[in-house]
Design an enzyme around this catalytic site. Structure first.
Site, mmCIF file in Angstrom:
data_model
loop_
_atom_site.group_PDB
_atom_site.id
_atom_site.type_symbol
_atom_site.label_atom_id
_atom_site.label_comp_id
_atom_site.label_asym_id
_atom_site.label_seq_id
_atom_site.Cartn_x
_atom_site.Cartn_y
_atom_site.Cartn_z
ATOM 1 N N ARG A 1 14.961 -49.949 60.901
ATOM 2 C CA ARG A 1 14.986 -48.775 61.618
ATOM 3 C C ARG A 1 15.218 -47.612 60.880
ATOM 4 O O ARG A 1 15.301 -46.477 61.495
ATOM 5 C CB ARG A 1 16.343 -49.080 62.410
ATOM 6 C CG ARG A 1 16.438 -50.226 63.440
ATOM 7 C CD ARG A 1 17.689 -50.439 64.159
ATOM 8 N NE ARG A 1 17.741 -49.729 65.291
ATOM 9 C CZ ARG A 1 17.679 -50.031 66.647
ATOM 10 N NH1 ARG A 1 17.261 -51.319 66.880
ATOM 11 N NH2 ARG A 1 17.795 -48.957 67.739
ATOM 12 N N TYR B 1 13.121 -44.203 61.371
ATOM 13 C CA TYR B 1 13.629 -43.071 62.529
ATOM 14 C C TYR B 1 14.945 -42.702 62.479
ATOM 15 O O TYR B 1 15.297 -41.543 62.668
ATOM 16 C CB TYR B 1 13.492 -44.282 63.823
ATOM 17 C CG TYR B 1 13.804 -43.454 65.236
ATOM 18 C CD1 TYR B 1 12.932 -42.409 65.573
ATOM 19 C CD2 TYR B 1 15.047 -43.657 66.022
ATOM 20 C CE1 TYR B 1 13.100 -41.957 66.792
ATOM 21 C CE2 TYR B 1 15.223 -42.940 66.900
ATOM 22 C CZ TYR B 1 14.287 -41.802 67.383
ATOM 23 O OH TYR B 1 14.529 -41.367 68.688
ATOM 24 N N ASP B 2 16.021 -43.667 62.167
ATOM 25 C CA ASP B 2 17.354 -43.256 62.007
ATOM 26 C C ASP B 2 17.591 -42.033 60.694
ATOM 27 O O ASP B 2 17.901 -41.069 61.069
ATOM 28 C CB ASP B 2 18.523 -44.386 61.530
ATOM 29 C CG ASP B 2 18.144 -45.535 62.644
ATOM 30 O OD1 ASP B 2 17.386 -45.526 63.618
ATOM 31 O OD2 ASP B 2 19.004 -46.416 62.567
ATOM 32 N N GLU B 3 17.035 -42.363 59.630
ATOM 33 C CA GLU B 3 16.958 -41.472 58.740
ATOM 34 C C GLU B 3 16.027 -40.340 58.721
ATOM 35 O O GLU B 3 16.345 -39.172 58.503
ATOM 36 C CB GLU B 3 16.649 -42.219 57.381
ATOM 37 C CG GLU B 3 17.732 -43.194 56.667
ATOM 38 C CD GLU B 3 19.042 -42.754 56.310
ATOM 39 O OE1 GLU B 3 19.519 -41.602 56.840
ATOM 40 O OE2 GLU B 3 19.788 -43.469 55.699
ATOM 41 N N LYS C 1 15.370 -38.909 61.426
ATOM 42 C CA LYS C 1 16.192 -37.935 62.532
ATOM 43 C C LYS C 1 17.312 -37.278 61.658
ATOM 44 O O LYS C 1 17.623 -36.093 62.111
ATOM 45 C CB LYS C 1 16.655 -38.868 63.705
ATOM 46 C CG LYS C 1 15.429 -38.883 64.662
ATOM 47 C CD LYS C 1 14.862 -37.665 65.595
ATOM 48 C CE LYS C 1 13.841 -38.047 66.447
ATOM 49 N NZ LYS C 1 13.408 -36.797 67.106
ATOM 50 N N VAL D 1 14.963 -51.989 76.287
ATOM 51 C CA VAL D 1 15.355 -53.169 77.152
ATOM 52 C C VAL D 1 15.470 -52.895 78.789
ATOM 53 O O VAL D 1 15.228 -53.804 79.645
ATOM 54 C CB VAL D 1 17.027 -53.369 76.957
ATOM 55 C CG1 VAL D 1 17.863 -52.045 77.154
ATOM 56 C CG2 VAL D 1 17.400 -54.515 77.219
ATOM 57 N N PHE E 1 13.353 -55.494 80.867
ATOM 58 C CA PHE E 1 14.121 -56.229 81.976
ATOM 59 C C PHE E 1 13.284 -56.009 83.344
ATOM 60 O O PHE E 1 13.167 -57.102 84.033
ATOM 61 C CB PHE E 1 15.457 -56.185 82.153
ATOM 62 C CG PHE E 1 16.394 -56.713 80.798
ATOM 63 C CD1 PHE E 1 15.493 -57.460 79.908
ATOM 64 C CD2 PHE E 1 17.543 -56.492 80.881
ATOM 65 C CE1 PHE E 1 16.392 -57.967 78.820
ATOM 66 C CE2 PHE E 1 18.350 -57.162 79.822
ATOM 67 C CZ PHE E 1 17.675 -57.795 78.887
ATOM 68 N N THR F 1 26.368 -53.746 73.357
ATOM 69 C CA THR F 1 26.289 -52.633 74.329
ATOM 70 C C THR F 1 25.346 -51.543 74.182
ATOM 71 O O THR F 1 25.209 -51.131 72.870
ATOM 72 C CB THR F 1 27.689 -52.211 74.494
ATOM 73 O OG1 THR F 1 28.277 -51.379 73.579
ATOM 74 C CG2 THR F 1 28.743 -53.389 74.588
ATOM 75 N N ARG F 2 25.124 -51.003 75.355
ATOM 76 C CA ARG F 2 24.374 -49.547 75.283
ATOM 77 C C ARG F 2 24.894 -48.794 76.450
ATOM 78 O O ARG F 2 25.435 -49.503 77.405
ATOM 79 C CB ARG F 2 22.912 -49.695 75.333
ATOM 80 C CG ARG F 2 22.336 -50.341 74.059
ATOM 81 C CD ARG F 2 22.190 -49.658 73.030
ATOM 82 N NE ARG F 2 21.409 -50.115 71.859
ATOM 83 C CZ ARG F 2 21.844 -51.026 71.004
ATOM 84 N NH1 ARG F 2 23.095 -51.562 71.053
ATOM 85 N NH2 ARG F 2 21.205 -51.443 69.981
HETATM 86 N N1 UDP Z 1 16.943 -55.699 73.883
HETATM 87 C C1 UDP Z 1 17.088 -56.856 74.389
HETATM 88 N N2 UDP Z 1 15.887 -57.368 75.073
HETATM 89 C C2 UDP Z 1 14.698 -56.628 75.147
HETATM 90 C C3 UDP Z 1 14.822 -55.497 74.410
HETATM 91 C C4 UDP Z 1 15.915 -55.051 73.978
HETATM 92 O O1 UDP Z 1 18.096 -57.691 74.665
HETATM 93 O O2 UDP Z 1 13.750 -57.174 75.639
HETATM 94 C C5 UDP Z 1 18.279 -55.339 73.375
HETATM 95 C C6 UDP Z 1 18.061 -54.724 72.004
HETATM 96 O O3 UDP Z 1 18.374 -55.827 70.812
HETATM 97 C C7 UDP Z 1 19.322 -53.827 71.794
HETATM 98 C C8 UDP Z 1 19.379 -53.094 73.320
HETATM 99 O O4 UDP Z 1 18.693 -54.163 73.944
HETATM 100 O O5 UDP Z 1 20.474 -54.391 71.758
HETATM 101 C C9 UDP Z 1 18.749 -51.860 73.618
HETATM 102 O O6 UDP Z 1 17.492 -51.832 72.820
HETATM 103 P P1 UDP Z 1 16.529 -50.746 73.080
HETATM 104 O O7 UDP Z 1 15.380 -51.063 72.129
HETATM 105 O O8 UDP Z 1 16.161 -50.275 74.567
HETATM 106 O O9 UDP Z 1 17.262 -49.389 72.691
HETATM 107 P P2 UDP Z 1 17.928 -49.255 71.146
HETATM 108 O O10 UDP Z 1 18.123 -50.511 70.261
HETATM 109 O O11 UDP Z 1 16.833 -48.249 70.316
HETATM 110 O O12 UDP Z 1 19.105 -48.413 71.680
#
Ligand code: UDP
Length: 324
Positions: free
Chosen positions: A154, A157-159, A161, A199, A203, A222-223
């Protein structure tokens, strides 16, 4: 860090505004809003992880202009404001060509900062919650320096930004550029790409197709998900602040959900009998993320208005049209 609040951009003072990455998911919503406010908007985009179809509805408008341009090359235009969004933001896109991702963050920022310096334009960077890495402080405030792996998958992207933020603040200190840095947390809504790998889009599309929902790991990570209209309001408010306000400012919805909770919510909206399928957790996947938005509330008087259930309904409606 800065303290003064200032009025949001007004439709009574039309400006020439450049949006890099304006054909992308957030960029296209931002472009539309700026045009609705009466501004002239020039979008520069290389369409790497975006599509012109996001802008079809705007193409006939006299105040709108679209330029195929990669921000790793200099751009010579005359503008009053620059929203610098250009960069692939989804892990599958930014990891496909990681060297180019870092170049986009670094060379792209240098080029756009150079443009801002020449024109005297205000410039806003779309930075990211990824600068906090896998955070040891929760929720994340702007004064937390983060916990980022510099050599992981990652990191481009992270570094990238983080380096972009550094460049913005050095141009601010060295050349007195009027900068704004927004740290954008997970954002969702219509016009996400169906194959973005995010995600929410994954989904929703999987549920609509009756396929299993792919939960990475045990789904306890979590997000915090912000609906795109709220995010756009935050970006425009930040741009409208006076020169004392540089940020960084977190922009996101502080509602925090596990991926299992998100899956449940999607299945409650789209009942096609999908089940859950657990897949391995990607490397360096942050275990939790939630913005502290106290600073945005104080400086911008901004708080997200659209709860996850409502935003998900709008997103499902959009993808129903797209994926049938
Ligand atoms: N994730 C998941 N299923 C998916 C895609 C992502 O469970 O089909 C998880 C992923 O591992 C992460 C979270 O959802 O923990 C958010 O992922 P996303 O790629 O949307 O954003 P980011 O990781 O950049 O926050």
């Amino acid at each position: 860090m800065v303290t003064e609040a200032a009025p949001a951009a007004s439709s009574s003072t039309p400006k020439r505004i450049l949006v890099t990455g304006g054909a992308g998911f957030i960029g296209s919503h931002l472009t539309q809003r700026l045009l609705d406010m009466g501004h002239d908007v020039l979008v520069a985009d290389n369409f790497y992880s975006s599509t012109r179809s996001n802008l079809y509805e705007l193409m006939g408008q006299p105040r709108f202009e679209l330029l195929r341009h990669d921000v790793t090359f200099p751009l010579y235009v005359e503008v009053d404001e620059i929203y610098h969004l250009a960069c692939p933001a989804s892990p599958i896109f930014y990891q496909r060509d990681p060297v180019q991702t870092t170049k986009t963050c670094v060379h792209g920022s240098i080029n756009m900062l150079g443009l801002a310096k020449r024109t005297g334009a205000k410039i806003l960077l779309a930075s990211t919650s990824e600068v906090y890495g896998d955070p040891e402080v929760h929720p994340q405030r702007e004064d937390y320096w983060g916990n980022v792996n510099p050599i992981g998958i990652r990191s481009c992207y992270d570094e990238g930004k983080r380096a972009a933020e550094t460049l913005f603040f050095d141009y601010y200190r060295q050349h007195q550029l009027p900068i704004k840095v927004a740290r954008i947390f997970n954002t969702y809504g219509p016009r996400m790409l169906a194959d973005d790998g995010r995600v929410v889009s994954n989904f929703v599309v999987q549920a609509l197709r009756g396929e299993p929902l792919t939960v990475f790991g045990d789904g306890s990570q979590t997000r915090s998900f912000c609906y795109v209209d709220d995010l756009v309001s935050g970006l425009i408010s930040l741009m409208g602040t006076g020169p004392e306000v540089t940020g960084p400012v977190n922009l996101g919805n502080p509602g925090e959900f596990t991926m299992l909770e998100l899956a449940e919510k999607v299945l409650a909206l789209v009942d096609t009998g999908s089940e859950l399928k657990h897949l391995p957790l990607p490397a360096d996947d942050p275990t939790r993320r939630r913005p502290d938005i106290g600073l945005a509330q104080e400086l911008l008087d901004w708080t997200p208005q659209i709860p996850l259930d409502e935003g998900l309904r709008k997103t499902v409606d959009y993808f129903r049209e797209v994926v049938g």
